[in-house]
Design an enzyme around this catalytic site. Structure first.
Site, PDB file in Angstrom:
ATOM      1  CG  ASP A   1      62.467  74.166  45.896  1.00 18.25           C
ATOM      2  OD1 ASP A   1      63.621  74.486  46.633  1.00 18.25           O
ATOM      3  OD2 ASP A   1      62.254  74.862  45.202  1.00 18.25           O
TER       4      ASP A   1
ATOM      5  CD  GLU B   1      68.696  77.333  39.979  1.00 19.81           C
ATOM      6  OE1 GLU B   1      68.841  76.897  41.354  1.00 19.81           O
ATOM      7  OE2 GLU B   1      67.650  78.251  40.325  1.00 19.81           O
TER       8      GLU B   1
ATOM      9  CG  ASP C   1      66.701  79.805  46.636  1.00 20.07           C
ATOM     10  OD1 ASP C   1      66.997  79.065  45.662  1.00 20.07           O
ATOM     11  OD2 ASP C   1      65.754  79.886  47.153  1.00 20.07           O
TER      12      ASP C   1
END
Length: 951
Positions: free
Chosen positions: A627, A553, A550
């Site tokens: 999300d 990015e 997770d």
């Protein structure tokens, strides 16, 4: 994902940083949707604002070709590109043709800076791609030249009809498919290439005149319209705003080589529907962003940690695939823009040079080489194969990962995990994987365990494993800056962190507090990271444990746009701006390789879920859409988002069932499970502040509806597994828009609320509250296609039908002419179904024929790559059902049997059914109510070839 602040802040944090960190994350947890002020629009990105103009009437600024020649090996056309008013800075052009009808064009500076060259994306293209020799159709003259993009063995008519034609002045490159203009490059004259400069030259040398003038126009316009209340003083002649230093939201980007943007337009001639460039929360068919009366934000490709994204927005999300597919009734073509920097894409309705309505796309990237592929199709199947040739197919998942996954942030202890696991069994609901989020660690130190709540993690995994289930733990890329933490101390001593612009270890804030970020662009760093998944390094991990990546990015809470500074430095002195969209790709790669390396003796395939991705991520592992929220609109948008991902190669993808944020009402949750059961990656997940929502907690009828949805998923696992294997051969998506299977039906081109699983199942999820009926499009009227309701067996001709949808109903239809393998003995997990017999479900077409395939292997290892598998086909034709090898038989053996064959749509009931081996007559029954013939216990093996004759 955005999560609340950690309860114990590091004593090493300066007080003001602690206050800032708590304020930042606390405020984030209070808002209900994305904070747009944290993220740039095109107007906030100077390179986009500067280049988002129409140069069509600026003929003097057009680019032209010179010095055109065929390379010595005849595999490349080489030339120079010069700007009509600036010939002193030529560009180097290379045109190549790759097998399967793909054209590659690369443009870089001919005379680059001595200490800085354009970054070319690495590791995304497969090393197996190869070029073909070129053959002139028309040699260069002062106006144009053209060449074939087929191999030299193509006949003369094919060469004529499939060619590239290049105009010299101004430079325009046109792709012809079957004699028809299909893609026109630079037709609108938007070619832009900003040369890199040494910053010291800015003191004495003005910015290029064309950039300076346009910047001034933009500034004047903004002042006149009062669009930016924070506009700084107007720059002087030698200090044009944003060309060098650039500021956003209190962060400065030093931009040491000034403006480096590239831009180009592509017209998809004769096309009115284009798809791709995920990830965005918009419709499947990309919307127009620019044109008469339209001024939307362009689609942005820049991997970002976006809190609770909104629907129908072109803003950037967690991943990026710079691939656009154009489809019309005559052809399918595509563009792959191989650039990992921040990129904006405008879409405009135009008229092409043949006076046809068309789509024009304008691509603007902040930096990097101009490197793109034109994929000539001309069918959807061809496009998928061509793109897979470039970037690879989906890594064949272990079968368990296609089952149901149960997750929340966070299962708080071993007792909590045990209770949830047992409740699945008590409620007769199968599942395969239970997940642990960041709270399972020792103070957000990855590869560690919270010994208070997880004192015996290996035992916990073994208890789960005894039921042939798995566990997944989260491992994020930010590393807690704690000298007593072995990962940090080793990374520091080895110099493995990304550097800031001053060549010190880059520091930012994430869940552990002060963190640094490993430089996964370095092969050495990736290898070291992979080694940390070994069982002697990741203490208390077992073969039942898999990984979740997770925040990759990468997410930096106190960074610009909640991410890393663009002037941070990577291996080889490459700026982060060059590789931003690749960071998550490399991290995902290193983690997946770690799981493979830890199990080399077992030869197991990995399972790693990633939030960030790029082109090629499909060959590493699964991704999810980030999300989302517990809202009906987020359920509805999950279908087009996943269809877009599938078209762009990211097939093993899913959306959090129930929505990550918020508390779904029972009806929404039930409908979401129904949809998720027919999407490739199937996981329920929830935020730490959301109420518990395990499938049994809402009572009846919801528990039964959710159970039935999950059970359906498990019954179709053989279809899913076979379809994923087919992807490894062809690149075809497992979840498909209707137009992929029915490419001539124009009415389907914008349909994104229903889809196909492979080529055989049509699914229409219910996505509206209180919806008791829905309209379903059953395609194929021209081909007399028929469809069968999988619940009732009722046959429907191709048409649009109105269907009743009580809570327990999700409309699913099997395509006439297909054969689907199923397993209907549902157990606790997929692994417990391994030796169960198959049910073969046959839906006949109007001409009484059907075809389908079955793939079987050991369900977990790489042995299939060496031929250890069964891959056979079912063909029903002329009242004979044949089961035989699709390819050469292997040594793989299975003890699985076929326990039932169900046939829908037989026009006449046979008197006898005879197995060819020994003329054995089979018993059968005909269910008139459901119009189906059932053969029970046919005593047929999936190992051997056989035929059944219906007489």
């Amino acid at each position: 994902m955005i999560k609340k602040q950690e309860r114990k802040s590091s004593s090493l944090m300066p007080t003001f940083c602690v206050i800032f960190f708590v304020f930042l994350v606390t405020m984030t947890s209070l808002v209900e949707s994305v904070d747009h002020s944290k993220f740039k629009t095109c107007g906030d990105s100077n390179f986009c604002k500067r280049n988002r103009i129409n140069h069509e009437n600026n003929k003097e600024g057009f680019y032209r070709l010179t010095s055109i020649q065929l390379s010595d090996d005849k595999h490349s056309i080489l030339g120079d590109i010069v700007q009509n008013n600036n010939e002193a800075q030529p560009l180097s052009l290379k045109i190549q043709v790759y097998k399967d009808r793909m054209v590659r064009v690369t443009v870089v500076e001919k005379n680059p800076l001595a200490n800085k060259k354009r970054y070319h994306v690495q590791d995304v293209l497969l090393p197996t791609i190869s070029t073909l020799p070129l053959e002139w159709v028309e040699k260069p003259n002062d106006k144009q030249f053209s060449f074939t993009y087929e191999s030299s063995q193509a006949d003369s008519q094919t060469k004529k009809n499939n060619r590239v034609q290049v105009q010299i002045n101004p430079f325009v490159l046109d792709l012809y498919v079957n004699g028809e203009l299909s893609i026109s490059t630079n037709d609108k004259g938007l070619f832009t290439f900003e040369h890199m400069r040494e910053k010291i030259a800015q003191i004495d040398k003005p910015a290029p005149e064309e950039i300076k003038q346009q910047e001034q126009v933009d500034l004047n316009k903004e002042e006149g319209e009062q669009q930016d209340q924070q506009q700084e003083e107007k720059p002087t002649t030698n200090e044009v705003a944003g060309l060098w230093e650039e500021n956003f939201s209190g962060h400065q980007d030093s931009k040491p080589h000034g403006p480096m943007a590239i831009g180009l337009d592509f017209t998809f001639a004769g096309s009115q529907t284009i798809y791709g460039i995920p990830e965005h929360s918009t419709s499947l068919a990309l919307k127009t962003t620019k044109g008469e009366g339209i001024n939307e934000q362009p689609y942005r490709l820049y991997n970002l940690d976006v809190f609770e994204y909104e629907i129908d927005k072109t803003m950037a999300l967690y991943g990026a695939v710079p691939l656009i597919i154009s489809h019309d009734t005559s052809k399918t073509v595509a563009l792959f823009w191989l650039n990992a920097a921040e990129t904006f894409v405008d879409i405009e309705d135009v008229v092409d040079k043949q006076n046809r309505k068309s789509k024009n796309t304008h691509w603007i990237s902040e930096t990097g080489a101009m490197d793109f592929f034109l994929l000539a199709g001309p069918t959807p199947t061809d496009i998928f194969k061509q793109y897979a040739t470039l970037t690879g197919t989906t890594a064949l998942p272990q079968l368990f990962s296609l089952g149901y996954h149960q997750c929340r942030w966070n299962y708080k202890s071993e007792d909590d995990v045990k209770d949830v696991d047992e409740k699945f069994d008590e409620n007769n609901i199968p599942y395969d994987v239970i997940w642990l989020d960041i709270e399972h660690t020792d103070g957000k130190r990855y590869f560690t365990w919270d010994k208070n709540n997880f004192p015996t993690p290996a035992d916990m995994q073994n208890i789960i494993g005894a039921k042939q289930r798995k566990m997944v733990t989260i491992v994020d890329p930010h590393i807690k800056r704690d000298n007593n933490y072995y990962i940090h101390s080793e990374a520091t001593s080895k110099g493995y962190y990304v550097k800031n612009k001053d060549n010190n270890d880059y520091e930012g804030w994430c869940w552990p507090g002060s963190s640094s970020y490993l430089d996964f662009t370095s092969k050495e760093v990736r290898s070291w990271w992979s080694s940390n998944f070994a069982y002697d390094r990741y203490k208390d991990s077992t073969p039942n444990l898999y990984i979740w990546n997770d925040m990759n990015e990468p997410s930096v809470f106190n960074g610009p746009e909640v991410s890393m500074h663009k002037d941070a430095k990577h291996h080889g002195d490459v700026e982060h701006r060059d590789i931003h969209n690749l960071y998550g790709f490399y991290y995902h790669m290193a983690t997946a390789d770690g799981l493979v390396q830890r199990n080399k003796e077992q030869n197991d395939r990995s399972f790693v879920l990633s939030r960030a991705f790029f082109a090629g991520s499909q060959r590493i592992g699964a991704i999810w859409t980030g999300d989302n929220a517990a809202q009906w609109s987020h359920l509805e948008i999950s279908n087009p988002m996943l269809l877009s991902l599938n078209l762009a190669g990211i097939t093993f993808s899913g959306a959090d069932v129930g929505g990550f944020f918020g508390n779904p009402e029972p009806e929404l949750l039930a409908r979401w499970y129904q949809a998720g059961a027919f999407q490739p990656f199937f996981r329920g997940h929830a935020h730490i502040d959301s109420r518990r929502r395990e499938p049994w907690l809402f009572g009846e009828p919801y528990t039964s509806v959710i159970r039935e949805a999950i059970v359906k998923r498990y019954s179709y696992l053989p279809l899913w597994y076979t379809t994923f294997y087919q992807n490894t051969l062809t690149g075809a998506p497992v979840m498909r828009p209707l137009w992929v299977e029915f490419p001539k039906e124009e009415a389907l081109f914008k349909i994104d609320d229903q889809f196909m699983v492979g080529d055989s199942l049509l699914v229409k999820p219910v996505t509206k509250q209180g919806q008791t009926t829905t309209s379903v499009i059953l395609p194929g009227k021209d081909t007399k296609q028929v469809w069968y309701d999988v619940d009732t067996g009722k046959q429907y001709p191709a048409s649009t039908i109105e269907v009743e949808t009580p809570l327990e109903k999700i409309p699913v239809y099997q395509r006439g002419g297909s054969v689907i393998p199923k397993k209907e003995r549902i157990r606790r997990s997929s692994s417990q179904m391994k030796h169960d017999p198959y049910t073969i479900q046959i839906a006949l077409s109007t001409d009484q024929s059907a075809y389908g395939e079955l793939f079987v292997d050991d369900e977990h290892s790489f042995a299939y790559q060496k031929g250890d598998f069964i891959y056979k086909s079912f063909t029903f034709k002329d009242n004979v059902l044949t089961y035989k090898d699709v390819n050469k038989s292997s040594s793989f053996k299975s003890n699985n049997k076929i326990e039932k064959i169900v046939i829908y749509g037989l026009k006449s009931v046979p008197k006898t059914i005879v197995a060819a081996s020994g003329d054995r007559k089979l018993e059968f029954e005909y269910d008139k109510e459901h119009s189906r013939l059932i053969i029970r216990k046919p005593e047929l093996s999936i190992d051997n070839n056989w035929t059944l004759s219906f007489k």
